[in-house]
Design a protein around this motif. Structure first.
Motif, short mmCIF file in Angstrom:
data_model
loop_
_atom_site.label_atom_id
_atom_site.label_comp_id
_atom_site.label_asym_id
_atom_site.label_seq_id
_atom_site.Cartn_x
_atom_site.Cartn_y
_atom_site.Cartn_z
N VAL A 1 0.84 -1.20 0.00
CA VAL A 1 0.00 0.00 0.00
C VAL A 1 0.87 1.26 0.00
CG1 VAL A 1 -1.85 1.23 1.19
CG2 VAL A 1 -1.81 -1.26 1.22
N THR A 2 2.01 1.19 0.69
CA THR A 2 2.94 2.33 0.72
C THR A 2 3.47 2.62 -0.67
OG1 THR A 2 3.63 1.50 2.90
CG2 THR A 2 4.91 3.30 1.95
N TRP A 3 3.94 1.57 -1.36
CA TRP A 3 4.45 1.74 -2.72
C TRP A 3 3.36 2.27 -3.64
CZ3 TRP A 3 9.49 0.97 -4.31
CH2 TRP A 3 10.36 0.38 -3.40
N ASN A 4 2.16 1.73 -3.51
CA ASN A 4 1.04 2.18 -4.35
C ASN A 4 0.71 3.64 -4.09
OD1 ASN A 4 0.85 -0.34 -5.49
ND2 ASN A 4 -0.97 -0.95 -4.36
N ALA A 5 0.78 4.06 -2.81
CA ALA A 5 0.48 5.47 -2.47
C ALA A 5 1.46 6.40 -3.16
CB ALA A 5 0.52 5.66 -0.96
N MET A 6 2.74 6.01 -3.19
CA MET A 6 3.75 6.83 -3.85
C MET A 6 3.54 6.85 -5.37
SD MET A 6 5.83 8.45 -1.86
CE MET A 6 7.08 8.87 -3.07
N ILE A 7 3.31 5.68 -5.94
CA ILE A 7 3.17 5.58 -7.40
C ILE A 7 1.95 6.36 -7.88
CG2 ILE A 7 2.70 3.98 -9.31
CD1 ILE A 7 4.41 1.90 -7.74
N PHE B 1 7.98 2.17 -9.85
CA PHE B 1 7.38 0.85 -10.14
C PHE B 1 8.46 -0.14 -10.56
CE2 PHE B 1 5.34 -2.07 -13.22
CZ PHE B 1 4.48 -2.71 -12.35
N LYS B 2 9.40 0.31 -11.39
CA LYS B 2 10.51 -0.55 -11.82
C LYS B 2 11.34 -0.99 -10.62
CE LYS B 2 14.54 -0.54 -14.90
NZ LYS B 2 15.64 -0.59 -13.91
N LYS B 3 11.59 -0.05 -9.69
CA LYS B 3 12.35 -0.39 -8.49
C LYS B 3 11.58 -1.41 -7.64
CE LYS B 3 14.64 1.69 -4.48
NZ LYS B 3 14.93 2.95 -3.73
N MET B 4 10.27 -1.23 -7.55
CA MET B 4 9.44 -2.16 -6.80
C MET B 4 9.54 -3.57 -7.38
SD MET B 4 5.39 -1.69 -5.97
CE MET B 4 4.57 -2.81 -7.09
N MET B 5 9.52 -3.67 -8.72
CA MET B 5 9.64 -4.97 -9.38
C MET B 5 11.02 -5.59 -9.13
SD MET B 5 6.70 -5.47 -10.80
CE MET B 5 6.12 -4.68 -9.30
N GLU B 6 12.05 -4.75 -9.14
CA GLU B 6 13.41 -5.27 -8.91
C GLU B 6 13.55 -5.85 -7.51
OE1 GLU B 6 15.66 -1.78 -9.70
OE2 GLU B 6 15.75 -2.11 -11.89
N LEU B 7 12.79 -5.28 -6.56
CA LEU B 7 12.80 -5.79 -5.18
C LEU B 7 11.86 -6.98 -5.01
CD1 LEU B 7 12.80 -2.37 -3.26
CD2 LEU B 7 14.71 -3.97 -3.51
N GLU B 8 11.25 -7.42 -6.13
CA GLU B 8 10.33 -8.57 -6.15
C GLU B 8 9.14 -8.37 -5.22
OE1 GLU B 8 12.39 -12.24 -5.58
OE2 GLU B 8 13.56 -12.03 -7.43
N ILE B 9 8.68 -7.13 -5.14
CA ILE B 9 7.45 -6.84 -4.41
C ILE B 9 6.29 -7.07 -5.36
CG2 ILE B 9 6.11 -5.05 -3.22
CD1 ILE B 9 8.82 -3.76 -2.50
N GLN B 10 5.38 -7.94 -4.97
CA GLN B 10 4.31 -8.34 -5.86
C GLN B 10 3.27 -7.23 -6.01
OE1 GLN B 10 2.82 -12.01 -4.24
NE2 GLN B 10 4.71 -13.12 -4.62
N GLY B 11 3.02 -6.85 -7.26
CA GLY B 11 2.02 -5.82 -7.52
C GLY B 11 0.61 -6.35 -7.44
N ASN B 12 -0.35 -5.46 -7.24
CA ASN B 12 -1.77 -5.84 -7.21
C ASN B 12 -2.52 -4.97 -8.23
OD1 ASN B 12 -2.00 -3.33 -6.02
ND2 ASN B 12 -2.75 -4.08 -4.06
N PRO B 13 -3.84 -5.12 -8.36
CA PRO B 13 -4.58 -4.33 -9.34
C PRO B 13 -4.37 -2.82 -9.22
CG PRO B 13 -5.95 -6.13 -8.60
CD PRO B 13 -4.70 -6.17 -7.76
N SER B 14 -4.25 -2.31 -7.99
CA SER B 14 -4.04 -0.87 -7.82
C SER B 14 -2.69 -0.44 -8.40
CB SER B 14 -4.10 -0.49 -6.34
OG SER B 14 -5.41 -0.67 -5.84
N SER B 15 -1.67 -1.26 -8.19
CA SER B 15 -0.34 -0.95 -8.74
C SER B 15 -0.41 -0.85 -10.25
CB SER B 15 0.67 -2.04 -8.36
OG SER B 15 0.56 -2.45 -7.04
N MET B 16 -1.02 -1.86 -10.88
CA MET B 16 -1.05 -1.92 -12.33
C MET B 16 -1.91 -0.80 -12.91
SD MET B 16 0.94 -4.33 -12.21
CE MET B 16 1.27 -4.40 -13.94
N SER B 17 -3.02 -0.49 -12.26
CA SER B 17 -3.89 0.59 -12.75
C SER B 17 -3.16 1.92 -12.74
CB SER B 17 -5.16 0.67 -11.91
OG SER B 17 -5.94 -0.49 -12.07
#
Length: 655
Positions: free
Chosen positions: A249-255, A271-287
């Motif tokens: 939720v923190t990552w999504n709030a920033m993005i 978002f690219k950094k989040m993926m590199e850290l292998e943090i799994q995205g959810n629908p909010s991230s992708m939207s």
């Protein structure tokens, strides 16, 4: 910008723990036969076998409770209810499980209360679920009364009360309960601070944040959200970087905050950094990242994200599907947007709105209106945004009478409140059709005060039809609302220049200079090999400028042989005709188109995006270029998409 993204996703797992109740000593208190399903035969247990069957009874109840919870987790309330009704034995957890399903579904207040009243011995969970149900259905007064009657109010009861009042934007009352609360926990602080953030009161949220004995990831994420909504991006970044612990939720709030503040590139980098850290995205991230691609017109990156979504479990998520539809439409690939729309298993009203608006923005009016009719035929109820799309479709085709019909229909047939956005669309529709008096009359008849966008639409129409009288009225009103708005000065000067009243135009520009109003510079951009190339009119910085100028000079000769005559009225400066022609040739969209012709294969359309309305000469020239070069050229301006092919434009020269 070119990012190769990797995404790992998994289905969200909601854990609900079941406490196993000691059966031997409390079986009569917690387990009882169901009388609510008379068609079901009760479980027959002989008294002598009662002790022997206790483990079996316990396993049966726990198994049934898990089934109920599983169905509710999947949104299948009917199947959950069927399991509940067929249970031969139930405990309080059984009732709470089905009550949770009804209380979480808006519109089920009566059924939830009926279930609650049938619970033989409701516990605190039962009371708190019912309390939350009242709030979820907007019955705040009933919630207050119910709270007063709860026999033993635990911390969760108080938190539910504060949360419900906050959700209903009643922060003063929420604060009263917060102050009166006997014991607070981390959830209490999270709820009240988040409530202030959601209500837009960042100052109070920060005051409580400073007082809070515990400032965990949840409350810090709320503060980040508040900073972003207030435009304080640097403060949000500081909070984010200082956090020792972050969740998705923190990552999504920033993005999403970056996207909302017009910083799409920063959103994509994070978002690219989040993926590199292998943090799994959810629908909010992708939207959010798809919206960033839409805003930046980054089709290639949007396609990469589409591939990531396609390979993940969230590919069937309605929100993500809708974001993909919107991304393709806004990046100029209407066909792919429609393909995804048709393949989506579940569509909500937002999905339909995205496709209707997509057709409208591309000027495919009949398909937009057909889709609106299909939406109604399938039982989907249109909302306020639906009619913004429908009115926009009418606007781009100049269908004034039909626009008026839908404008009236939304009120009479659907009971939808007419908002300022609908009036703005109607004013624009009337103005573009040359009905300036009608647009002005609509502004005067509105039930609320006009805002700047309405006068801006009217002023823009005055430039097209060279109506200086109404232009002066609209500019005066606009400047009364926003004294430093450069648009009013620019458009009024343009109207004067279009009527060749050069002295008046100079006076307006001088007044603009005196108050230091800065005109938004026009620029265009094009994506080539995942790199964005941006141009200003008369650009002197691009590394390919020499080749671009050579191509433009070549095109100019060919266009003139084909009958093209520069529209000198598009240059609103008192200079010689030769100077006007040179200025026109170096408009930003022409520079971008020339680079596209040089760099892109013949099979690929040239997609150019512009931050202002396409001028008459660029529109005329692009039609000519599409025929000479035998290329499909797609230009998106602030108003709509223009599809140029074989010397014609999809707008029919009406935009």
């Amino acid at each position: 910008m070119h990012h190769l993204l990797q995404l790992k996703t998994s289905k969200r797992i909601v854990q609900i723990s079941f406490s196993l109740i000691p059966v031997c000593s409390q079986i009569s208190k917690h387990v009882y036969c169901s009388l609510s399903a008379p068609a079901i035969q009760p479980l027959t247990i002989h008294p002598s076998q009662f002790h022997t069957n206790l483990p079996e009874i316990n396993r049966y109840i726990v198994s049934s409770n898990k089934k109920i919870t599983s169905y509710i987790r999947c949104g299948d309330l009917n199947s959950a209810l069927l399991v509940f009704q067929t249970m031969k034995m139930k405990n309080t957890i059984s009732w709470n499980s089905i009550l949770a399903g009804f209380s979480s579904k808006p519109g089920k207040l009566r059924e939830a209360r009926q279930l609650f009243d049938e619970i033989a011995e409701p516990d605190n969970i039962s009371y708190n679920l019912m309390l939350a149900c009242y709030f979820r259905n907007g019955d705040v007064e009933a919630a207050k009364e119910f709270f007063r009657k709860i026999p033993v109010k635990d911390t969760a009861s108080w938190n539910t009360m504060i949360s419900g009042l906050s959700w209903n934007r009643m922060m003063d009352e929420a604060r009263e309960f917060f102050v009166a609360m006997p014991r607070r926990n981390a959830v209490t602080w999270n709820v009240i601070i988040s409530g202030y953030v959601e209500s837009g009161n960042l100052e109070s949220a920060l005051e409580l944040f400073a007082e809070a004995p515990m400032n965990g990831v949840v409350v810090r994420t709320s503060i980040i959200t508040g900073y972003m909504r207030s435009g304080k991006v640097e403060s949000a970044e500081k909070m984010f970087h200082e956090m020792m612990e972050r969740n998705l939720v923190t990552w999504n709030a920033m993005i999403s905050g970056y996207v909302e503040n017009g910083r799409g590139e920063d959103a994509l980098k994070l978002f690219k950094k989040m993926m590199e850290l292998e943090i799994q995205g959810n629908p909010s991230s992708m939207s959010s990242v798809l919206l960033a691609c839409s805003n930046l017109s980054m089709l290639k990156l949007g396609k990469q994200i589409h591939q990531l979504v396609f390979k993940s479990p969230i590919c069937f998520d309605t929100k993500v599907g809708t974001s993909l539809v919107s991304m393709y439409c806004k990046c100029g690939v209407l066909e792919d947007g429609y393909k995804i729309f048709m393949e989506m298993r579940l569509k909500d009203v937002v999905t339909w709105n995205a496709m209707i608006s997509g057709y409208a923005q591309h000027g495919v009016t009949l398909k937009a209106l057909d889709l609106f009719n299909e939406m109604r035929n399938q039982g989907m109820k249109p909302n306020s945004n639906t009619f913004i799309g429908v009115l926009s479709a009418c606007n781009h085709a100049g269908l004034v009478e039909l626009g008026i019909h839908y404008f009236e229909k939304m009120q009479k047939d659907y009971g939808i409140e007419v908002k300022s956005e609908h009036y703005t669309s109607m004013i624009d529709l009337l103005g573009r059709a040359g009905k300036l008096t009608g647009a002005l009359d609509l502004i005067k008849r509105m039930p609320f005060e006009p805002h700047s966008a309405m006068y801006g639409s009217l002023l823009g129409a005055c430039r097209i039809y060279k109506n200086l009288e109404i232009a002066e009225f609209a500019a005066t009103k606009l400047l009364n609302l926003e004294p430093s708005n450069p648009f009013a000065y620019v458009q009024l000067a343009n109207v004067c220049a279009a009527k060749k009243e050069w002295d008046s135009a100079r006076r307006v520009r001088r007044a603009m200079k005196d108050i230091r109003a800065i005109k938004t510079p026009g620029y265009s951009w094009i994506e080539i090999n995942s790199v964005i190339h941006e141009f200003r009119s008369g650009d002197r910085l691009h590394p390919e400028l020499k080749n671009i100028h050579r191509k433009l000079n070549e095109l100019e000769k060919k266009m003139k042989l084909a009958g093209y005559v520069p529209d000198l009225q598009s240059v609103l400066h008192d200079v010689t005709e030769d100077e006007k022609e040179r200025l026109l040739l170096l408009h930003s969209e022409k520079l971008a188109i020339a680079l596209g012709i040089i760099s892109l294969p013949l099979s690929e359309p040239i997609r150019v995006f512009k931050n202002l309305r396409v001028c008459d000469d660029c529109h005329l020239a692009t039609k000519c270029i599409s025929a000479i070069e035998d290329r499909e050229i797609i230009v998106r301006d602030t108003t709509r998409f223009h599809h140029f092919k074989n010397g014609k434009c999809s707008c029919g020269d009406y935009w």
